[in-house]
Write a protein that holds these residues in place. Structure first.
Motif, PDB file in Angstrom:
ATOM      1  N   LEU A   1      16.781  -0.451  -9.409  1.00 12.40           N
ATOM      2  CA  LEU A   1      15.406   0.043  -9.239  1.00 12.40           C
ATOM      3  C   LEU A   1      14.496  -1.137  -9.519  1.00 12.40           C
ATOM      4  O   LEU A   1      14.519  -1.692 -10.612  1.00 12.40           O
ATOM      5  N   ASP A   2      13.724  -1.570  -8.558  1.00 10.04           N
ATOM      6  CA  ASP A   2      12.873  -2.728  -8.836  1.00 10.04           C
ATOM      7  C   ASP A   2      11.440  -2.283  -9.115  1.00 10.04           C
ATOM      8  O   ASP A   2      11.114  -1.094  -9.127  1.00 10.04           O
ATOM      9  N   PHE A   3      10.603  -3.291  -9.324  1.00 11.74           N
ATOM     10  CA  PHE A   3       9.205  -3.060  -9.662  1.00 11.74           C
ATOM     11  C   PHE A   3       8.501  -2.203  -8.593  1.00 11.74           C
ATOM     12  O   PHE A   3       7.756  -1.278  -8.909  1.00 11.74           O
ATOM     13  N   LEU A   4       8.807  -2.478  -7.328  1.00 11.94           N
ATOM     14  CA  LEU A   4       8.146  -1.732  -6.255  1.00 11.94           C
ATOM     15  C   LEU A   4       8.615  -0.266  -6.213  1.00 11.94           C
ATOM     16  O   LEU A   4       7.809   0.643  -5.967  1.00 11.94           O
ATOM     17  N   ASP A   5       9.907  -0.027  -6.497  1.00  9.25           N
ATOM     18  CA  ASP A   5      10.381   1.363  -6.604  1.00  9.25           C
ATOM     19  C   ASP A   5       9.581   2.096  -7.669  1.00  9.25           C
ATOM     20  O   ASP A   5       9.150   3.237  -7.477  1.00  9.25           O
ATOM     21  N   ILE A   6       9.418   1.392  -8.800  1.00 10.38           N
ATOM     22  CA  ILE A   6       8.705   2.036  -9.916  1.00 10.38           C
ATOM     23  C   ILE A   6       7.256   2.307  -9.517  1.00 10.38           C
ATOM     24  O   ILE A   6       6.719   3.376  -9.768  1.00 10.38           O
ATOM     25  N   LEU A   7       6.652   1.335  -8.825  1.00 12.98           N
ATOM     26  CA  LEU A   7       5.264   1.532  -8.379  1.00 12.98           C
ATOM     27  C   LEU A   7       5.135   2.737  -7.448  1.00 12.98           C
ATOM     28  O   LEU A   7       4.181   3.504  -7.517  1.00 12.98           O
ATOM     29  N   LEU A   8       6.124   2.876  -6.546  1.00 12.67           N
ATOM     30  CA  LEU A   8       6.031   3.942  -5.546  1.00 12.67           C
ATOM     31  C   LEU A   8       6.400   5.310  -6.110  1.00 12.67           C
ATOM     32  O   LEU A   8       5.991   6.335  -5.569  1.00 12.67           O
ATOM     33  N   THR A   9       7.174   5.311  -7.190  1.00 12.01           N
ATOM     34  CA  THR A   9       7.672   6.605  -7.659  1.00 12.01           C
ATOM     35  C   THR A   9       7.128   7.034  -9.029  1.00 12.01           C
ATOM     36  O   THR A   9       7.286   8.196  -9.395  1.00 12.01           O
ATOM     37  N   ALA A  10       6.518   6.090  -9.778  1.00  7.85           N
ATOM     38  CA  ALA A  10       6.102   6.423 -11.155  1.00  7.85           C
ATOM     39  C   ALA A  10       5.066   7.555 -11.158  1.00  7.85           C
ATOM     40  O   ALA A  10       4.228   7.657 -10.267  1.00  7.85           O
TER      41      ALA A  10
ATOM     42  N   GLY B   1       0.701   9.777  -9.410  1.00  6.45           N
ATOM     43  CA  GLY B   1       1.300   8.457  -9.170  1.00  6.45           C
ATOM     44  C   GLY B   1       0.214   7.435  -8.898  1.00  6.45           C
ATOM     45  O   GLY B   1      -0.980   7.718  -9.023  1.00  6.45           O
ATOM     46  N   PHE B   2       0.611   6.224  -8.513  1.00  3.42           N
ATOM     47  CA  PHE B   2      -0.363   5.203  -8.130  1.00  3.42           C
ATOM     48  C   PHE B   2      -0.887   5.503  -6.722  1.00  3.42           C
ATOM     49  O   PHE B   2      -0.114   5.921  -5.846  1.00  3.42           O
ATOM     50  N   THR B   3      -2.171   5.291  -6.495  1.00  7.69           N
ATOM     51  CA  THR B   3      -2.736   5.465  -5.148  1.00  7.69           C
ATOM     52  C   THR B   3      -2.322   4.255  -4.295  1.00  7.69           C
ATOM     53  O   THR B   3      -1.940   3.218  -4.843  1.00  7.69           O
ATOM     54  N   PRO B   4      -2.450   4.356  -2.933  1.00 13.59           N
ATOM     55  CA  PRO B   4      -2.082   3.190  -2.101  1.00 13.59           C
ATOM     56  C   PRO B   4      -2.833   1.912  -2.507  1.00 13.59           C
ATOM     57  O   PRO B   4      -2.250   0.835  -2.526  1.00 13.59           O
TER      58      PRO B   4
ATOM     59  N   LYS C   1       4.875  -2.088   3.290  1.00 21.41           N
ATOM     60  CA  LYS C   1       5.271  -1.395   4.519  1.00 21.41           C
ATOM     61  C   LYS C   1       6.794  -1.498   4.711  1.00 21.41           C
ATOM     62  O   LYS C   1       7.465  -0.503   5.012  1.00 21.41           O
ATOM     63  N   ALA C   2       7.304  -2.718   4.503  1.00 22.64           N
ATOM     64  CA  ALA C   2       8.756  -2.920   4.691  1.00 22.64           C
ATOM     65  C   ALA C   2       9.531  -1.992   3.753  1.00 22.64           C
ATOM     66  O   ALA C   2      10.545  -1.392   4.134  1.00 22.64           O
ATOM     67  N   ARG C   3       9.056  -1.853   2.518  1.00 24.08           N
ATOM     68  CA  ARG C   3       9.769  -1.000   1.563  1.00 24.08           C
ATOM     69  C   ARG C   3       9.694   0.466   1.970  1.00 24.08           C
ATOM     70  O   ARG C   3      10.673   1.206   1.891  1.00 24.08           O
ATOM     71  N   LYS C   4       8.503   0.887   2.419  1.00 19.57           N
ATOM     72  CA  LYS C   4       8.363   2.301   2.811  1.00 19.57           C
ATOM     73  C   LYS C   4       9.309   2.610   3.962  1.00 19.57           C
ATOM     74  O   LYS C   4       9.969   3.650   3.994  1.00 19.57           O
ATOM     75  N   GLU C   5       9.385   1.684   4.923  1.00 21.05           N
ATOM     76  CA  GLU C   5      10.276   1.898   6.075  1.00 21.05           C
ATOM     77  C   GLU C   5      11.730   1.980   5.616  1.00 21.05           C
ATOM     78  O   GLU C   5      12.498   2.809   6.075  1.00 21.05           O
TER      79      GLU C   5
END
Ligand code: HEM
Length: 519
Positions: A278-287, A294-297, A261-265
């Motif tokens: 670009l970190d792991f979470l960026d890649i998760l959210l954008t891959a 992409g990856f589902t929630p 949530k913090a990242r999305k905000e």
């Protein structure tokens, strides 16, 4: 007689149906018994414990053992049976335990799926990279591999140094339980590196509820694997242990959800990252895969849960046990300190830079020996989807195999004097002729650890920074006991004595480390 009377009272059609049903059932039972007899005979003739119980298989013997006794028993078994042995988990499930490169490598090189014991962690980690198999695993691995590219790992070094600053400044007491402090530090590092999430984790007290929850979850996961009564979900989750497991899962999920949530905000506020890496979470959210998916929630949360656990608990265990071995062996500790003094001589800061990591050869040997002796991840498991021949025995499809990394690392056929901490085993001259499957702390083959370079770098920085500042000795008033869950832990903490060490004033005294380190 009574059954015959009851049958004769039925109408002919129903009577015929009942007789046919009973005959079919009897045939099935006989067929199953014939199958079970040959199945039992096949596995029972393999090397392994002969003391068999029709409820517990071979488990009853170790049921009342303390965690230390259980480890001793498993290591003794690895000595008794040089390459593998069979263990009955209840009367129906034999597990083949492998602890020699000759038997482990066939399986490690294959893409066989994880064994069913991993499913016990599904409510926590979901179908994340660690647990999932087949095309889903392949897709995730391919999409997530770029998150561990060297260019991405490089800035993480600064984060590890800053986290190490906090750790070494937090040491005020001479006697300290280091396992929980190191766990907080590695949690801080993975949150900042992989998720760019900064929460002053280390400053928030002796321990953190997330670290505690992970500790409970890993213990309950392996405890469930040892109890055939808890195999079925509906029985387990009716029990108090099962309910507690669920509560810890919910808590771990809430932590992961907060991070996402913090990242999305932040993304909404600042847009896609320009300055930061670009970190792991960026890649998760954008891959996106080749079909644009992409990856589902839920997939994102599963991966965040997986990486939070796999990325902090393992590294904490590796660091803490290596520090413990160094505290027991002042001569090796001094050698690491001399190497660091040599490297850092004349610098303003104790930071271990990215370029330094390759130069710390002796520290690397020490870290590897720590991971051999303490075997951070003691066991991993696979299930055969097709027959596989291991040491002239063809195991049938469906066999559960346990790759006993701890047994391998303590196997006297593979390592001489295996109980002794000796970093020189990993000197390039000594290791060059060893089988590459003799030392597999990060597993090997297609399902090896995706975070191994990250973990090694982090270990070097954190251990290096601690040893730069402190001399470590064991606390004579604290008995250290080991227990194995998903990672190797101390049963009652790891208490060490830390005293401020004097930094070497002159590197000219350090003769052995002139290999190019001070260049
Ligand atoms: C000293 C530290 C570490 C050790 C000893 C270690 C060990 C291992 C081992 C033995 C496996 C294989 C598991 C299996 O087959 O069931 C594994 C897999 C994995 N590790 Fe690590 N690990 C460490 C650090 C890390 C870190 C820092 C991360 C993430 C940042 C990480 C993420 C993973 C993941 C996601 C997998 C599953 C990979 C796959 O199946 O494709 N590990 N690790």
């Amino acid at each position: 007689m009574e059954v015959a009377n009851q049958l004769s009272s039925l109408s002919p059609t129903i009577r015929l149906a009942v007789i046919a049903g009973m005959t079919a059932l009897t045939v099935q039972i006989i067929r199953w018994l014939v199958w079970y007899r040959s199945f039992f005979r096949f596995f029972n003739q393999l090397p392994g414990e002969t003391d068999f119980s029709w409820v517990w298989g071979n488990l009853h013997k170790t049921h009342s053992y303390t965690p230390e006794q259980r480890i001793r028993y498993l290591l003794e078994s690895s000595k008794k049976y040089p390459k593998f042995f069979r263990r009955w988990i209840g009367p129906l499930k034999p597990v083949i335990v492998l602890h020699h490169p000759d038997t482990m490598k066939t399986l490690l090189k294959s893409s066989e799926p994880k064994s069913p014991g991993y499913k016990f962690a599904l409510p926590w980690l979901g179908e994340g990279l660690l647990i999932t198999n087949g095309p889903r695993w392949y897709r995730s691995r391919r999409l997530l591999t770029p998150a561990f590219h060297f260019d991405i790992l490089k800035p993480y070094n600064t984060i590890s140094n800053r986290a190490a600053d906090v750790l070494v400044h937090a040491v005020e007491k001479t006697s300290m339980e280091i396992y929980s402090s190191v766990s907080l530090c590695t949690l801080d590092v993975i949150l900042q590196c992989a998720m760019s999430y900064k929460d002053d984790i280390q400053l928030k007290g002796e321990s953190h509820p997330y670290v505690q929850a992970v500790m409970q979850l890993t213990e309950m996961w392996s405890e469930r694997g040892r109890n055939p009564l808890f195999v079925l979900d509906f029985i387990y989750f009716l029990s108090s242990r099962g309910r507690m497991f669920k509560a810890h899962c919910n808590f771990a999920h809430s932590v992961a959800e907060n991070v996402i949530k913090a990242r999305k905000e932040r993304l909404e506020r600042e847009g896609p990252p320009k300055k930061r890496h670009l970190d792991f979470l960026d890649i998760l959210l954008t891959a996106r895969d080749e079909s644009g998916q992409g990856f589902t929630p839920l997939e994102i949360r599963n991966e965040v849960d997986t990486f939070l656990f796999a990325g902090h608990d393992t590294t904490a265990s590796a660091i803490a046990w290596t520090l413990y071995s160094l505290a027991q062996h002042p001569q090796y500790q001094q050698k690491v300190q001399e190497e660091l003094d040599c490297l850092l001589a004349g610098r303003q800061s104790d930071d271990i830079e990215w370029e330094d990591l390759q130069k710390l050869e002796y520290l690397t040997q020490v870290i590897k020996e720590g991971m051999r002796l303490h075997s951070t991840v003691p066991f991993i498991g696979r299930q055969l989807t097709k027959p596989m021949t291991i040491e002239d025995v063809t195991l049938p499809e469906g066999t559960w195999c346990s790759l006993n990394i701890m047994g391998l690392h303590h196997n006297p056929l593979v390592w001489s004097d295996p109980e002794t901490f000796d970093p020189d085993r990993f000197h390039p001259d000594n290791i060059k002729n060893k089988d590459t499957y003799a030392f597999v702390p990060f597993s090997a083959g297609p399902r090896n650890c995706i975070g191994q370079h990250f973990a090694l770098n982090e270990q070097k920085v954190i251990i290096g920074r601690i040893l730069r500042k402190f001399k470590l000795t064991v606390d004579p008033n604290h008995k250290v006991q080991k227990k194995i869950a998903a990672v190797t832990r101390p049963a009652t903490g790891l208490r060490l004595l830390l005293t401020q060490g004097l930094q070497q004033s002159s590197v000219t005294e350090v003769v052995w480390c002139d290999r190019s380190i001070a260049a």
